[in-house]
Design an enzyme around this catalytic site. Structure first.
Site, short mmCIF file in Angstrom:
data_model
loop_
_atom_site.label_atom_id
_atom_site.label_comp_id
_atom_site.label_asym_id
_atom_site.label_seq_id
_atom_site.Cartn_x
_atom_site.Cartn_y
_atom_site.Cartn_z
N VAL A 111 0.87 -1.18 0.00
CA VAL A 111 0.00 0.00 0.00
C VAL A 111 0.91 1.23 0.00
O VAL A 111 1.68 1.44 0.93
CB VAL A 111 -0.93 0.02 1.23
CG1 VAL A 111 -1.81 1.26 1.22
CG2 VAL A 111 -1.77 -1.26 1.28
N LEU A 122 -6.66 9.27 0.10
CA LEU A 122 -6.48 8.33 -1.00
C LEU A 122 -6.11 6.93 -0.52
O LEU A 122 -6.51 5.94 -1.13
CB LEU A 122 -5.42 8.84 -1.98
CG LEU A 122 -5.79 10.13 -2.72
CD1 LEU A 122 -4.65 10.57 -3.62
CD2 LEU A 122 -7.07 9.95 -3.50
N LYS A 124 -7.25 5.54 2.15
CA LYS A 124 -8.54 4.95 2.53
C LYS A 124 -9.30 4.48 1.31
O LYS A 124 -9.91 3.40 1.34
CB LYS A 124 -9.39 5.98 3.29
CG LYS A 124 -8.90 6.28 4.67
CD LYS A 124 -9.82 7.31 5.31
CE LYS A 124 -9.13 7.95 6.50
NZ LYS A 124 -9.86 9.10 6.99
N TYR A 154 -4.37 1.78 9.80
CA TYR A 154 -5.08 0.52 9.56
C TYR A 154 -6.11 0.23 10.65
O TYR A 154 -7.16 -0.34 10.37
CB TYR A 154 -4.10 -0.63 9.40
CG TYR A 154 -3.28 -0.49 8.13
CD1 TYR A 154 -3.89 -0.59 6.89
CD2 TYR A 154 -1.92 -0.24 8.18
CE1 TYR A 154 -3.15 -0.44 5.72
CE2 TYR A 154 -1.18 -0.09 7.01
CZ TYR A 154 -1.80 -0.20 5.79
OH TYR A 154 -1.09 -0.05 4.64
#
Length: 174
Positions: A111, A122, A124, A154
């Site tokens: 990620v 972004l 999310k 997270y």
């Protein structure tokens, strides 16, 4: 593992994407001279390896051999990327992928959001899309590995550190 039953009890299965690119309507704003109205979400596996390497380099990740990155992408179940499109160019500004056994479990990897685009939601968007697609595939256990400085990100998305005392274990060649 009672934890997983409660984690997904309120989850719903959503619609799948009909196209490779979908405009992110929520980003029709300007933040710090960055126009996000031209940012698109893509689920294509056709990723430019050099652009991905530049994106990962922009956040300080260690360079990985492109040959291995290509193999990892090929074997990923889902790839989500954020593309900024202008009249004359496109730029990869976000990326994440997941691998899965396609039955029960999936792991989210890599990620990354370009530093110029961090703090705008972004990450999310990318995570919600990954989770949505994994849930559509009826994957019930979604895991990831996180650096200490992003654990709170997270957690806000519903991930739990060491659920029910479960610990990840690693094997490395000696």
């Amino acid at each position: 593992m009672i934890f997983w039953k409660t984690f997904f009890q309120n989850s719903t299965v959503g619609e799948s994407y009909e196209n490779n690119f979908k405009k992110l309507f929520l980003l029709d704003k300007t933040f710090d001279k960055i126009e996000l109205k031209d940012v698109y979400l893509s689920n294509t596996k056709n990723i430019n390896l050099y652009e991905l390497e530049q994106l990962c380099d922009s956040v300080g990740w260690v360079k990985r051999p492109l040959k291995k990155v290509k193999i990892a992408l090929k074997h990923s179940s889902i790839i989500i990327s954020l593309i900024q499109k202008n009249d004359s160019s496109t730029r990869l500004v976000g990326f994440a992928r997941a691998t899965s056994d396609n039955g029960f479990n999936a792991t989210i990897w890599d990620v990354v959001i370009h530093p110029d685009f961090q703090g705008l939601g972004l990450g999310k968007v990318v995570m919600h899309q990954l989770i949505k697609q994994l849930r559509q595939a009826e994957i019930s256990t979604i895991t990831l590995f996180a650096e200490p400085d992003v654990i709170s990100f997270y957690r806000k998305l519903g991930f739990i550190k060491d659920p029910d005392g479960v610990k990840g274990m690693f094997w490395y060649p000696r």
